[in-house]
Write an enzyme that holds these catalytic residues in place. Structure first.
Site, PDB file in Angstrom:
ATOM      1  N   GLU A   1      -0.680   4.875  34.036  1.00  0.00           N
ATOM      2  CA  GLU A   1      -2.066   4.403  34.036  1.00  0.00           C
ATOM      3  C   GLU A   1      -3.024   5.524  33.613  1.00  0.00           C
ATOM      4  O   GLU A   1      -3.960   5.299  32.849  1.00  0.00           O
ATOM      5  CB  GLU A   1      -2.407   3.856  35.435  1.00  0.00           C
ATOM      6  CG  GLU A   1      -3.823   3.396  35.649  1.00  0.00           C
ATOM      7  CD  GLU A   1      -4.290   2.307  34.677  1.00  0.00           C
ATOM      8  OE1 GLU A   1      -3.485   1.787  33.900  1.00  0.00           O
ATOM      9  OE2 GLU A   1      -5.492   2.018  34.690  1.00  0.00           O
TER      10      GLU A   1
ATOM     11  N   ASN B   1     -14.702 -18.635  19.990  1.00  0.00           N
ATOM     12  CA  ASN B   1     -13.847 -17.579  20.538  1.00  0.00           C
ATOM     13  C   ASN B   1     -12.437 -18.127  20.540  1.00  0.00           C
ATOM     14  O   ASN B   1     -12.204 -19.208  21.082  1.00  0.00           O
ATOM     15  CB  ASN B   1     -14.320 -17.244  21.958  1.00  0.00           C
ATOM     16  CG  ASN B   1     -13.304 -16.405  22.719  1.00  0.00           C
ATOM     17  OD1 ASN B   1     -12.573 -15.621  22.130  1.00  0.00           O
ATOM     18  ND2 ASN B   1     -13.261 -16.587  24.032  1.00  0.00           N
ATOM     19  N   GLY B   2     -11.490 -17.380  19.932  1.00  0.00           N
ATOM     20  CA  GLY B   2     -10.098 -17.840  19.905  1.00  0.00           C
ATOM     21  C   GLY B   2      -9.532 -17.701  18.513  1.00  0.00           C
ATOM     22  O   GLY B   2     -10.110 -16.997  17.659  1.00  0.00           O
TER      23      GLY B   2
ATOM     24  N   LYS C   1      -5.506   5.242  30.392  1.00  0.00           N
ATOM     25  CA  LYS C   1      -6.969   5.411  30.514  1.00  0.00           C
ATOM     26  C   LYS C   1      -7.459   6.457  29.519  1.00  0.00           C
ATOM     27  O   LYS C   1      -8.449   6.262  28.833  1.00  0.00           O
ATOM     28  CB  LYS C   1      -7.365   5.861  31.936  1.00  0.00           C
ATOM     29  CG  LYS C   1      -7.260   4.846  33.022  1.00  0.00           C
ATOM     30  CD  LYS C   1      -8.399   3.855  33.078  1.00  0.00           C
ATOM     31  CE  LYS C   1      -8.092   2.604  32.328  1.00  0.00           C
ATOM     32  NZ  LYS C   1      -7.314   1.592  32.913  1.00  0.00           N
TER      33      LYS C   1
ATOM     34  N   LYS D   1     -12.366  -6.510  26.400  1.00  0.00           N
ATOM     35  CA  LYS D   1     -12.036  -6.630  27.818  1.00  0.00           C
ATOM     36  C   LYS D   1     -11.047  -7.749  28.083  1.00  0.00           C
ATOM     37  O   LYS D   1     -10.128  -7.597  28.869  1.00  0.00           O
ATOM     38  CB  LYS D   1     -13.336  -6.883  28.586  1.00  0.00           C
ATOM     39  CG  LYS D   1     -13.177  -6.970  30.079  1.00  0.00           C
ATOM     40  CD  LYS D   1     -13.135  -5.602  30.688  1.00  0.00           C
ATOM     41  CE  LYS D   1     -12.892  -5.614  32.178  1.00  0.00           C
ATOM     42  NZ  LYS D   1     -12.239  -4.362  32.581  1.00  0.00           N
TER      43      LYS D   1
ATOM     44  N   ARG E   1     -16.513  -7.956  25.480  1.00  0.00           N
ATOM     45  CA  ARG E   1     -15.441  -8.794  24.939  1.00  0.00           C
ATOM     46  C   ARG E   1     -15.195  -8.554  23.451  1.00  0.00           C
ATOM     47  O   ARG E   1     -14.203  -9.029  22.897  1.00  0.00           O
ATOM     48  CB  ARG E   1     -15.799 -10.279  25.125  1.00  0.00           C
ATOM     49  CG  ARG E   1     -15.934 -10.687  26.565  1.00  0.00           C
ATOM     50  CD  ARG E   1     -16.350 -12.135  26.655  1.00  0.00           C
ATOM     51  NE  ARG E   1     -15.307 -13.009  26.167  1.00  0.00           N
ATOM     52  CZ  ARG E   1     -14.313 -13.491  26.893  1.00  0.00           C
ATOM     53  NH1 ARG E   1     -14.240 -13.183  28.172  1.00  0.00           N
ATOM     54  NH2 ARG E   1     -13.406 -14.285  26.357  1.00  0.00           N
TER      55      ARG E   1
ATOM     56  N   CYS F   1     -13.984 -12.007  21.768  1.00  0.00           N
ATOM     57  CA  CYS F   1     -15.300 -12.484  21.361  1.00  0.00           C
ATOM     58  C   CYS F   1     -16.002 -13.106  22.572  1.00  0.00           C
ATOM     59  O   CYS F   1     -15.348 -13.553  23.511  1.00  0.00           O
ATOM     60  CB  CYS F   1     -15.269 -13.552  20.266  1.00  0.00           C
ATOM     61  SG  CYS F   1     -14.442 -13.047  18.771  1.00  0.00           S
TER      62      CYS F   1
ATOM     63  N   TRP G   1     -15.084  -9.855  18.097  1.00  0.00           N
ATOM     64  CA  TRP G   1     -13.969  -8.912  18.009  1.00  0.00           C
ATOM     65  C   TRP G   1     -13.094  -9.471  16.899  1.00  0.00           C
ATOM     66  O   TRP G   1     -12.458 -10.512  17.064  1.00  0.00           O
ATOM     67  CB  TRP G   1     -13.210  -8.864  19.337  1.00  0.00           C
ATOM     68  CG  TRP G   1     -12.141  -7.824  19.382  1.00  0.00           C
ATOM     69  CD1 TRP G   1     -12.304  -6.499  19.700  1.00  0.00           C
ATOM     70  CD2 TRP G   1     -10.739  -8.015  19.149  1.00  0.00           C
ATOM     71  NE1 TRP G   1     -11.088  -5.865  19.654  1.00  0.00           N
ATOM     72  CE2 TRP G   1     -10.113  -6.760  19.322  1.00  0.00           C
ATOM     73  CE3 TRP G   1      -9.954  -9.108  18.806  1.00  0.00           C
ATOM     74  CZ2 TRP G   1      -8.751  -6.586  19.164  1.00  0.00           C
ATOM     75  CZ3 TRP G   1      -8.589  -8.928  18.650  1.00  0.00           C
ATOM     76  CH2 TRP G   1      -8.008  -7.675  18.837  1.00  0.00           C
TER      77      TRP G   1
ATOM     78  N   HIS H   1      14.507  14.518  28.975  1.00  0.00           N
ATOM     79  CA  HIS H   1      15.261  13.669  28.049  1.00  0.00           C
ATOM     80  C   HIS H   1      14.478  13.401  26.772  1.00  0.00           C
ATOM     81  O   HIS H   1      14.768  12.451  26.059  1.00  0.00           O
ATOM     82  CB  HIS H   1      15.635  12.346  28.732  1.00  0.00           C
ATOM     83  CG  HIS H   1      16.490  12.553  29.937  1.00  0.00           C
ATOM     84  ND1 HIS H   1      17.789  12.987  29.860  1.00  0.00           N
ATOM     85  CD2 HIS H   1      16.217  12.424  31.257  1.00  0.00           C
ATOM     86  CE1 HIS H   1      18.290  13.102  31.084  1.00  0.00           C
ATOM     87  NE2 HIS H   1      17.349  12.770  31.946  1.00  0.00           N
TER      88      HIS H   1
ATOM     89  N   GLU I   1      -7.276   5.194  25.812  1.00  0.00           N
ATOM     90  CA  GLU I   1      -8.156   4.124  25.360  1.00  0.00           C
ATOM     91  C   GLU I   1      -9.624   4.519  25.277  1.00  0.00           C
ATOM     92  O   GLU I   1     -10.345   3.996  24.437  1.00  0.00           O
ATOM     93  CB  GLU I   1      -7.967   2.843  26.173  1.00  0.00           C
ATOM     94  CG  GLU I   1      -8.305   2.946  27.625  1.00  0.00           C
ATOM     95  CD  GLU I   1      -8.050   1.654  28.375  1.00  0.00           C
ATOM     96  OE1 GLU I   1      -8.037   0.582  27.768  1.00  0.00           O
ATOM     97  OE2 GLU I   1      -7.868   1.719  29.600  1.00  0.00           O
TER      98      GLU I   1
END
Ligand code: F6R
Length: 610
Positions: A483, A98-99, A487, A605, A27, A2, A74, A506, A490
């Site tokens: 990575e 926020n939290g 990418k 983010k 955010r 948020c 969020w 395997h 997401e």
């Protein structure tokens, strides 16, 4: 997560709040709202979905006032809906938060038993009622906020507005980030620096357990207990232009193209080319520290974790230093073995990721020394660390990290060279080759960026329909494969796996058929022959092979259905060039599919929830 923002001054507050929220939208972006103090009371406008919905709602309802707070959400407690959107109101009080308030259920039951009507499912509304209860009991707003927060466990950054108080905003923080800004005749607050950059670069970071009062004429800070704190504003060197799109379609593309500059800025003044070394004053640790380290533990999450795997390989090879990587969320609370002699390197773009922060704190409490690698000056992780070695990538707005990852790699490699020199593991000649090579990397990336983008865009068009994609690499290419897969997942919502190439047989080989593209990182390093064998194993299962190959490597290229060329480098430097086509591949697939590249669904983010 948020984002919160606040303004007190003489201008109309609403446009400033919305502008700040736009810069904080990365955010969280499932709903947004603002509260502005008008002469006849506080007016609130909220909307579900992206910020543009709030902007539309504000066209219908003009808010007239020069004090206000705003929020972009969020969702944690309560689904995204108008009633759960902030600001939350209780009597004359409006709150953005926020939290996460951990004991909100308990507090909700307590308030409901007192007859309080709670309308949303959020933990934030509870805070507004707690403050209202204290105001009703006769306390002034600042005291009411302090007293209310005594009941609260968990993480918060809050901004509080009251229609019965003066023209001011009360803010407080614990664990979640909050920065204050000051300019002539105005004060601001926000969850992150970029929200305030167009208005001021004079900023103050609020610490945990502090409360601040923002007024047009300035701000004052005190502890939760009421003891005054004097803190000067500091000048932030980021410019507003750094946080704009500069003609690119998306922030992510801009940030990929900014990587040469981000690297140059991160390397500047740190490479000691004359002595084939890295400057000690920049690392944040002393020569004695270097000698006392017995083991390095690299803590991070997500993309930053992938950077730390490369860091581990460099530390082992270049400094002969035992090193382990840990996902911060897994390190916490499992009673890991850590203590004196351990150097914990906590790597975080935002410097605020709660798991990394708490894991590093836990390690510090047990006697480890903590070195932070972060991109945001003054953020929580560097503040708790014993030393900080900042990356200088500039503000990163795209939710998918690219240029900060690149800068993290640079810092981890510089640190390994520095330690290797102090431990006698790296000769002057070897270090010299790395230092010179590293200094050339920005140019090597830059000269190929445009053509790589064109090649990759074509490939992405061709393969964007694939349901599954595999990324393979060995050695330093392994974390780059991880990575590349992250990418793609997401931002394009395509299922992707990054694997150590040797592990393919395997398990993941069972996934392969003619429908599965496999991106194979095959730079000409010590693993080359074995990677070429793995590539052929995949090919034998009819998978479509896209090679990330060294320029002119006809042999590897002849084994691939398609290939992208990267510049040759010293082996240890290959991640800097091989990861770029992978970032561009993810970007181009997502762009081709038309997803929201900069704000992919369900992500944020800065992850300030556990
Ligand atoms: C992915 C991404 C995330 C972050 C992770 C940690 O593109 O950006 O996986 O890397 O949330 O964030 P920081 O580095 O801020 O600790």
């Amino acid at each position: 997560m948020c984002g919160i923002v606040g303004y007190v001054g003489s201008e109309q507050a609403a446009p400033i709040l919305v502008d700040g929220l736009r810069r904080l939208e990365y955010r969280g972006y499932d709903s947004a709202g603002v509260a502005v103090r008008e002469p006849n009371g506080i007016q609130i406008v909220r909307a579900v979905g992206k910020l543009r919905n709030l902007e539309k709602a504000l066209e219908d309802k003009h808010l007239d006032g020069s004090v206000g707070i705003g929020h972009t959400r969020w969702a944690t407690h309560g689904r995204p809906s108008k009633v759960n959107a902030h600001p939350h109101v209780a009597g004359p009080i409006a709150v953005v938060h926020n939290g996460i308030i951990e004991n909100h259920l308990e507090l909700r039951a307590e308030l409901e038993a007192e007859g309080v009507q709670i309308t949303s499912d959020t933990d934030t509304e509870i805070v507004s009622h707690l403050i209202h209860r204290e105001v009703t009991a006769g306390h002034d707003l600042v005291t009411a906020v302090r007293r209310a927060l005594e009941h609260v466990d968990g993480a918060y950054a809050i901004a509080v507005l009251s229609e019965t108080d003066q023209e001011r905003i009360i803010v407080a923080k614990s664990s979640s980030p909050l920065v204050l800004g000051v300019s002539e005749g105005a004060s601001y607050c926000a969850s992150d620096i970029p929200a305030l950059l167009p208005y001021t670069n004079e900023m103050v970071f609020l610490e945990d357990g502090e409360v601040a009062v923002l007024e047009a004429g300035g701000f004052s800070i005190s502890t939760l207990a009421g003891d005054p704190i004097h803190r000067e504003a500091q000048k932030i060197s980021w410019s507003p232009v750094m946080a704009e799109k500069a003609g690119y379609k998306h922030f992510m593309l801009k940030e990929i193209f900014e990587q040469p500059r981000a690297l140059e800025d991160t390397l500047r003044g740190r490479l000691d080319r004359e002595n084939a070394d890295v400057s000690s004053s920049e690392i944040g640790l002393t020569e004695d520290d270097a000698k006392s380290i017995r083991r390095v533990i690299l803590l991070a999450c997500g993309t930053s974790h992938h950077a730390t795997i490369a860091g581990k390989y460099w530390l082992e090879e270049l400094a002969r230093m035992p090193a382990i990587t840990e996902l911060a969320s897994e390190f916490r609370g499992r009673d890991a073995v850590v203590g004196e002699g351990d150097l914990v390197i906590a790597v975080s773009q935002s410097g605020e990721t709660i798991d990394t922060l708490m894991a590093a704190k836990e390690a510090k409490e047990r006697g480890a020394k903590v070195l932070a690698i972060a991109n945001v000056n003054g953020s929580a992780i560097p503040r708790m660390a014993d030393a900080s070695f900042y990356t200088h990538a500039g503000p990163e707005i795209g939710v998918a990290s690219t240029k900060c990852f690149m800068a993290q790699l640079a810092n981890l490699l510089m640190f390994s060279i520095w330690l290797g020199r102090r431990r006698g593991a790296l000769s002057e000649g070897e270090a010299g080759e790395l230092v010179e090579g590293l200094a050339r990397i920005p140019h090597l990336i830059d000269e190929r960026l445009k053509s790589t983008h064109e090649t990759v865009a074509e490939l992405a068009r061709h393969y964007s329909g694939a349901r599954d994609v595999l990324f393979l690499g060995r050695g330093l290419s392994y974390p780059m494969a991880l990575e590349g897969a992250l990418k793609l997942k997401e931002i394009s919502y395509v299922h992707a796996e990054g694997y150590a190439a040797g592990e393919m047989k395997h398990g993941p080989i069972a996934l392969l058929d003619a429908e599965v593209p496999v991106l194979v990182l095959a730079p000409q390093d010590r693993h080359y022959e074995r990677v070429c064998s793995n590539l052929q194993e995949a090919r034998a299962r009819e998978a479509k092979i896209i090679g990330i190959t060294t320029a002119g490597d006809l042999r590897a290229q002849s084994l691939c259905d398609a290939f992208v060329e990267v510049s040759p480098t010293v082996e240890a430097l290959s991640p800097f060039v091989t990861v770029v086509p992978l970032q561009l591949y993810a970007y181009c697939v997502a762009d081709h599919k038309g997803t929201d590249v900069d704000q992919p669904r369900n992500l944020a983010k800065t992850v300030t929830v556990e």
